[in-house]
Design a protein around this motif. Sequence first.
Motif, PDB file in Angstrom:
ATOM      1  N   LEU A 181      -7.892  -1.975   9.763  1.00 42.60           N
ATOM      2  CA  LEU A 181      -6.124  -2.009   9.713  1.00 42.60           C
ATOM      3  C   LEU A 181      -5.911   0.258   8.535  1.00 42.60           C
ATOM      4  O   LEU A 181      -4.444   0.817   8.869  1.00 42.60           O
ATOM      5  CB  LEU A 181      -5.501  -2.834   9.166  1.00 42.60           C
ATOM      6  N   LEU A 182      -6.233   0.124   7.472  1.00 42.90           N
ATOM      7  CA  LEU A 182      -5.918   1.376   6.487  1.00 42.90           C
ATOM      8  C   LEU A 182      -5.710   2.863   6.704  1.00 42.90           C
ATOM      9  O   LEU A 182      -5.106   3.476   6.347  1.00 42.90           O
ATOM     10  CB  LEU A 182      -7.128   1.423   5.647  1.00 42.90           C
ATOM     11  N   PRO A 183      -6.431   3.087   7.890  1.00 48.23           N
ATOM     12  CA  PRO A 183      -6.642   4.143   7.961  1.00 48.23           C
ATOM     13  C   PRO A 183      -5.414   4.787   9.030  1.00 48.23           C
ATOM     14  O   PRO A 183      -4.781   5.604   9.078  1.00 48.23           O
ATOM     15  CB  PRO A 183      -8.268   5.036   9.195  1.00 48.23           C
ATOM     16  N   PRO A 184      -5.325   3.903  10.201  1.00 50.75           N
ATOM     17  CA  PRO A 184      -3.896   4.388  10.383  1.00 50.75           C
ATOM     18  C   PRO A 184      -2.966   3.715  10.007  1.00 50.75           C
ATOM     19  O   PRO A 184      -1.284   3.825  10.667  1.00 50.75           O
ATOM     20  CB  PRO A 184      -3.561   3.436  12.234  1.00 50.75           C
ATOM     21  N   LEU A 185      -2.765   2.667   9.171  1.00 49.44           N
ATOM     22  CA  LEU A 185      -2.202   2.219   8.223  1.00 49.44           C
ATOM     23  C   LEU A 185      -1.546   2.642   7.215  1.00 49.44           C
ATOM     24  O   LEU A 185      -0.307   2.923   6.596  1.00 49.44           O
ATOM     25  CB  LEU A 185      -1.655   0.825   8.409  1.00 49.44           C
ATOM     26  N   GLY A 186      -2.026   3.650   6.198  1.00 49.23           N
ATOM     27  CA  GLY A 186      -2.162   4.111   4.882  1.00 49.23           C
ATOM     28  C   GLY A 186      -2.993   3.058   3.843  1.00 49.23           C
ATOM     29  O   GLY A 186      -3.200   2.194   4.308  1.00 49.23           O
ATOM     30  N   ASP A 187      -3.066   3.460   2.758  1.00 52.30           N
ATOM     31  CA  ASP A 187      -3.338   3.013   1.320  1.00 52.30           C
ATOM     32  C   ASP A 187      -1.965   1.027   1.086  1.00 52.30           C
ATOM     33  O   ASP A 187      -1.057   1.152   1.942  1.00 52.30           O
ATOM     34  CB  ASP A 187      -3.326   3.529   0.479  1.00 52.30           C
ATOM     35  N   VAL A 188      -2.782   0.734   0.474  1.00 54.48           N
ATOM     36  CA  VAL A 188      -2.300  -1.043   0.957  1.00 54.48           C
ATOM     37  C   VAL A 188      -1.721  -0.724  -0.848  1.00 54.48           C
ATOM     38  O   VAL A 188      -1.872  -0.320  -2.066  1.00 54.48           O
ATOM     39  CB  VAL A 188      -2.941  -1.753   0.642  1.00 54.48           C
ATOM     40  N   ASP A 189      -0.057  -0.890  -1.039  1.00 54.20           N
ATOM     41  CA  ASP A 189       0.457  -1.584  -2.350  1.00 54.20           C
ATOM     42  C   ASP A 189       0.828  -2.633  -2.856  1.00 54.20           C
ATOM     43  O   ASP A 189       1.589  -2.792  -3.610  1.00 54.20           O
ATOM     44  CB  ASP A 189       1.993   0.334  -2.510  1.00 54.20           C
ATOM     45  N   SER A 190       1.071  -3.680  -1.801  1.00 55.01           N
ATOM     46  CA  SER A 190       1.297  -5.053  -2.351  1.00 55.01           C
ATOM     47  C   SER A 190       0.360  -6.432  -1.542  1.00 55.01           C
ATOM     48  O   SER A 190      -0.132  -5.372  -0.448  1.00 55.01           O
ATOM     49  CB  SER A 190       2.695  -5.227  -1.918  1.00 55.01           C
ATOM     50  N   VAL A 191       0.236  -6.985  -2.299  1.00 51.73           N
ATOM     51  CA  VAL A 191      -1.100  -7.822  -0.816  1.00 51.73           C
ATOM     52  C   VAL A 191       0.000  -9.104  -1.244  1.00 51.73           C
ATOM     53  O   VAL A 191       0.011  -9.945  -2.599  1.00 51.73           O
ATOM     54  CB  VAL A 191      -2.011  -7.888  -1.712  1.00 51.73           C
ATOM     55  N   ILE A 203      -3.434 -13.572   5.031  1.00 52.82           N
ATOM     56  CA  ILE A 203      -3.119 -12.515   3.966  1.00 52.82           C
ATOM     57  C   ILE A 203      -1.888 -11.129   4.465  1.00 52.82           C
ATOM     58  O   ILE A 203      -1.806 -11.105   5.240  1.00 52.82           O
ATOM     59  CB  ILE A 203      -3.875 -10.864   3.698  1.00 52.82           C
ATOM     60  N   ALA A 204      -0.728 -11.133   3.723  1.00 60.11           N
ATOM     61  CA  ALA A 204       0.043 -10.138   4.098  1.00 60.11           C
ATOM     62  C   ALA A 204       0.279  -8.725   3.036  1.00 60.11           C
ATOM     63  O   ALA A 204      -0.192  -9.064   1.694  1.00 60.11           O
ATOM     64  CB  ALA A 204       1.441 -10.623   3.921  1.00 60.11           C
ATOM     65  N   LEU A 205      -0.320  -7.555   3.826  1.00 59.47           N
ATOM     66  CA  LEU A 205      -0.440  -6.658   2.746  1.00 59.47           C
ATOM     67  C   LEU A 205       0.784  -5.363   3.516  1.00 59.47           C
ATOM     68  O   LEU A 205       1.165  -5.261   4.860  1.00 59.47           O
ATOM     69  CB  LEU A 205      -1.476  -5.448   3.467  1.00 59.47           C
ATOM     70  N   GLY A 206       1.659  -4.883   2.278  1.00 60.14           N
ATOM     71  CA  GLY A 206       2.281  -3.537   2.441  1.00 60.14           C
ATOM     72  C   GLY A 206       1.962  -2.151   2.249  1.00 60.14           C
ATOM     73  O   GLY A 206       0.916  -2.392   1.320  1.00 60.14           O
ATOM     74  N   VAL A 278     -14.994   1.821  -2.805  1.00 62.80           N
ATOM     75  CA  VAL A 278     -14.215   0.775  -4.423  1.00 62.80           C
ATOM     76  C   VAL A 278     -12.999   0.823  -4.066  1.00 62.80           C
ATOM     77  O   VAL A 278     -12.303  -0.334  -4.436  1.00 62.80           O
ATOM     78  CB  VAL A 278     -14.251   2.055  -4.823  1.00 62.80           C
ATOM     79  N   ARG A 279     -11.856   1.281  -2.182  1.00 65.16           N
ATOM     80  CA  ARG A 279     -10.655   0.929  -2.644  1.00 65.16           C
ATOM     81  C   ARG A 279     -10.522  -0.450  -1.885  1.00 65.16           C
ATOM     82  O   ARG A 279      -9.770  -1.645  -2.129  1.00 65.16           O
ATOM     83  CB  ARG A 279     -10.452   2.037  -1.435  1.00 65.16           C
ATOM     84  N   VAL A 280     -11.513  -0.953  -0.722  1.00 60.63           N
ATOM     85  CA  VAL A 280     -11.829  -2.150  -0.680  1.00 60.63           C
ATOM     86  C   VAL A 280     -11.977  -3.016  -1.682  1.00 60.63           C
ATOM     87  O   VAL A 280     -11.478  -4.118  -1.334  1.00 60.63           O
ATOM     88  CB  VAL A 280     -12.860  -1.983   0.746  1.00 60.63           C
ATOM     89  N   THR A 281     -12.715  -2.957  -2.646  1.00 64.14           N
ATOM     90  CA  THR A 281     -12.849  -3.623  -4.003  1.00 64.14           C
ATOM     91  C   THR A 281     -11.958  -4.116  -4.312  1.00 64.14           C
ATOM     92  O   THR A 281     -11.802  -5.172  -4.520  1.00 64.14           O
ATOM     93  CB  THR A 281     -14.216  -3.713  -4.097  1.00 64.14           C
ATOM     94  N   GLU A 282     -11.218  -3.413  -4.443  1.00 63.26           N
ATOM     95  CA  GLU A 282      -9.535  -3.234  -5.000  1.00 63.26           C
ATOM     96  C   GLU A 282      -8.636  -3.897  -4.760  1.00 63.26           C
ATOM     97  O   GLU A 282      -8.609  -5.451  -5.097  1.00 63.26           O
ATOM     98  CB  GLU A 282      -9.235  -1.862  -5.154  1.00 63.26           C
ATOM     99  N   ILE A 283      -8.536  -3.663  -3.436  1.00 63.25           N
ATOM    100  CA  ILE A 283      -7.429  -4.496  -1.961  1.00 63.25           C
ATOM    101  C   ILE A 283      -7.760  -6.305  -2.138  1.00 63.25           C
ATOM    102  O   ILE A 283      -7.238  -6.920  -2.251  1.00 63.25           O
ATOM    103  CB  ILE A 283      -7.878  -4.206  -1.472  1.00 63.25           C
TER     104      ILE A 283
END
Length: 296
Positions: A181-191, A203-206, A278-283
């Motif tokens: 999901l991250l490559p086409p939709l971009g980074d996550v700023d809310s969970v 899980i719902a991601l913004g 690392v970004r995956v772990t953070e999310i």
Amino acid sequence: MRIGLLGTGPWARLTHGPALVEHPGTELVGVWGRRPEAAAELAGRLNTRAYEDADALFADCDAVAFALPPDVQAPLAVRAAAAGCHLLLDKPVATSVPAARELAAAVAAAGVASVVFFTLRFAPESAAWVAAQSATKGWVTGRADWYSPVFGGSGSPYQDSPWRRERGALWDLGPHTLSLLLPPLGDVDSVTAARGPGDLVHIALGHASGASSTMTLTHTVPPQASSVTAELRGAAGITTLPERGEAGAVTSLLHAVDALLAAIRTGEPHPCDVRFGVRVTEILASTEAALLARGV
């Protein structure tokens, strides 16, 4: 490339070992495991050497591949990077954000290459799908659902994995779905997140792009209820993740080795390098925090 294998469990026996022996660009130097007798057995099966000391294996290798629980992997990978070894990491790189960031810092300080093995990102069909959708603009929403029967009576070789039992599908399957999901939709700023029965989590991601997505993850459905699906919706219409081919995880790992060799040769980081790990772990840590905030 002289490469060592750390780990002796099913993932090492069924995927990493066979792939590292088969790949024409690698020489499997040896195997290290937390249980010396298991390392000796696997090394014999792979016609290589068992090492009792991980640092001795690092000293003999150009690179090392990890088939270990994430929080065993992270500190060993820091040592391997400091020894000058390139890293083929498993996902998640760690389940602690500080441990993941320490690993990324060690990789940067040593100047070694890294690739994190997200199985679907290196399977030919799904890798092509992710690349095509990442080059397409206008996605509004997406979803990725992984209903796994590992703890649901499937007889999976991973059903007795202590770390999977402890951390559940969120940490085992979440990295895979985020890698789609991250490559086409971009980074996550809310969970936000909620639990279901067993280890099921919704899980719902913004996303910073303005898009939103959902993920449903579980290891505790019966085999007849299992499936892996992903889709995106937007200006280009609806696109669905293609089914995986017959090749399996060994083929995916062969492609991951190709990616590591290319990163070493060119000096260009792969999109699935340790920083992405690392970004995956953070999310996922943010998801866990959201669940705890709800008291679940």
